[in-house]
Scaffold this active site. Structure first.
Site, PDB file in Angstrom:
ATOM      1  N   LYS A 121       0.986  -1.210   0.096  1.00 22.04           N
ATOM      2  CA  LYS A 121       0.202  -0.124  -0.060  1.00 22.04           C
ATOM      3  C   LYS A 121       1.001   1.355   0.088  1.00 22.04           C
ATOM      4  CE  LYS A 121      -3.968   1.994   2.211  1.00 22.04           C
ATOM      5  NZ  LYS A 121      -4.685   2.285   1.030  1.00 22.04           N
ATOM      6  N   GLY A 126       6.371   0.881   5.897  1.00 16.85           N
ATOM      7  CA  GLY A 126       7.139   0.111   5.234  1.00 16.85           C
ATOM      8  C   GLY A 126       7.253   0.034   3.749  1.00 16.85           C
ATOM      9  N   CYS A 127       6.269   0.572   3.199  1.00 21.13           N
ATOM     10  CA  CYS A 127       6.291   0.856   1.764  1.00 21.13           C
ATOM     11  C   CYS A 127       7.129   2.021   1.441  1.00 21.13           C
ATOM     12  CB  CYS A 127       5.057   0.806   1.004  1.00 21.13           C
ATOM     13  SG  CYS A 127       4.097  -0.694   1.358  1.00 21.13           S
ATOM     14  N   THR A 128       7.143   2.929   2.205  1.00 18.15           N
ATOM     15  CA  THR A 128       7.754   4.093   1.900  1.00 18.15           C
ATOM     16  C   THR A 128       9.287   3.834   2.054  1.00 18.15           C
ATOM     17  OG1 THR A 128       6.102   5.725   2.566  1.00 18.15           O
ATOM     18  CG2 THR A 128       8.245   6.461   2.760  1.00 18.15           C
ATOM     19  N   ALA A 131      10.344   2.248  -1.092  1.00 15.16           N
ATOM     20  CA  ALA A 131      10.542   3.035  -2.378  1.00 15.16           C
ATOM     21  C   ALA A 131      11.479   4.188  -2.046  1.00 15.16           C
ATOM     22  CB  ALA A 131       8.994   3.682  -2.228  1.00 15.16           C
TER      23      ALA A 131
END
Length: 229
Positions: A121, A126-128, A131
């Protein structure tokens, strides 16, 4: 002279009256009505996993529905798209990028290698982390003739906001039906597994990491790219 006899009426009357009074049943007071306390409403917290108001949810649902492709068409594509494993080529599938433009993923590896890193998401911790890890070493990938793409089920508008907020230098691809995500083996139970996939120039899958930790994903991808350079 004999003593005067007591009047029987005077001696017995008080006794009878006392007996009648004691024999009378005690009046019962009406029972007090017990008021039941109203059930306490549980306070919503961030730990409940859903701290958005109904209005926000409705707005997001409308936005996603407007940007999502036709369901019937998407289901047909998903059914036709075979599982992609090591040695398999990128399929011909059109997805939207963060600008809402159509992108045929099969053409992306025509002249260079391609790395897809998948996030559950957009704009979550975590995704940031993942990325921004690809962002910080992005020039190292392009120097070895590899393009980087973030792939998720988020809407193009959500991806665009995230891209601007974190200054992500690479494109983001929206796969709301998880068609490509599932074909890569990273879609399960309506969720996306954090992972990355590396395709060499020409479109053949040569490396995959699933699942992978956010901080490890960029480093491991670059290590592989350097090993085949």
């Amino acid at each position: 002279m004999a003593p005067r006899a007591k009047n029987p009426v005077e001696t017995t009357e008080p006794t009878r009256r006392s007996t009648r009074i004691s024999a009378q049943p005690k009046s019962e007071l009406p029972a007090k009505e017990v008021k039941k306390a109203a059930p306490r409403t549980k306070k919503r917290t961030a730990d409940d996993g859903d701290d958005e108001s109904p209005a926000v949810k409705k707005s997001k649902a409308k936005e996603a529905a407007a940007e999502a492709p036709d369901t019937e068409e998407s289901n047909e594509k998903a059914a036709e798209l075979a599982t992609i494993d090591i040695g398999d080529a990128l399929p011909s599938l059109t997805l939207k990028n963060e600008k809402g433009e159509d992108v045929d993923v099969a053409t992306l590896a025509a002249e260079q290698g391609v790395i897809f890193f998948l996030v559950p998401k957009a704009d979550t911790p975590g995704c940031t982390n993942q990325a921004c890890g690809f962002r910080d070493i992005y020039p190292d990938f392009t120097a070895h003739n590899f393009a980087v793409y973030c792939l998720s089920a988020d809407s193009p508008s959500a991806q665009s906001k995230w891209q601007t907020k974190k200054e992500l230098p690479y494109p983001l691809l929206s796969d709301p039906q998880r068609t490509l995500i599932t074909a890569l083996g990273a879609g399960e139970g309506g969720k996306t597994k954090r992972s990355h996939f590396i395709f060499e120039e020409g479109g053949k899958l040569v490396e995959k990491k699933i699942p992978v930790k956010p901080a490890d994903s960029p480093k491991l991808a670059l290590e592989y790219v350097k090993s085949v350079a």
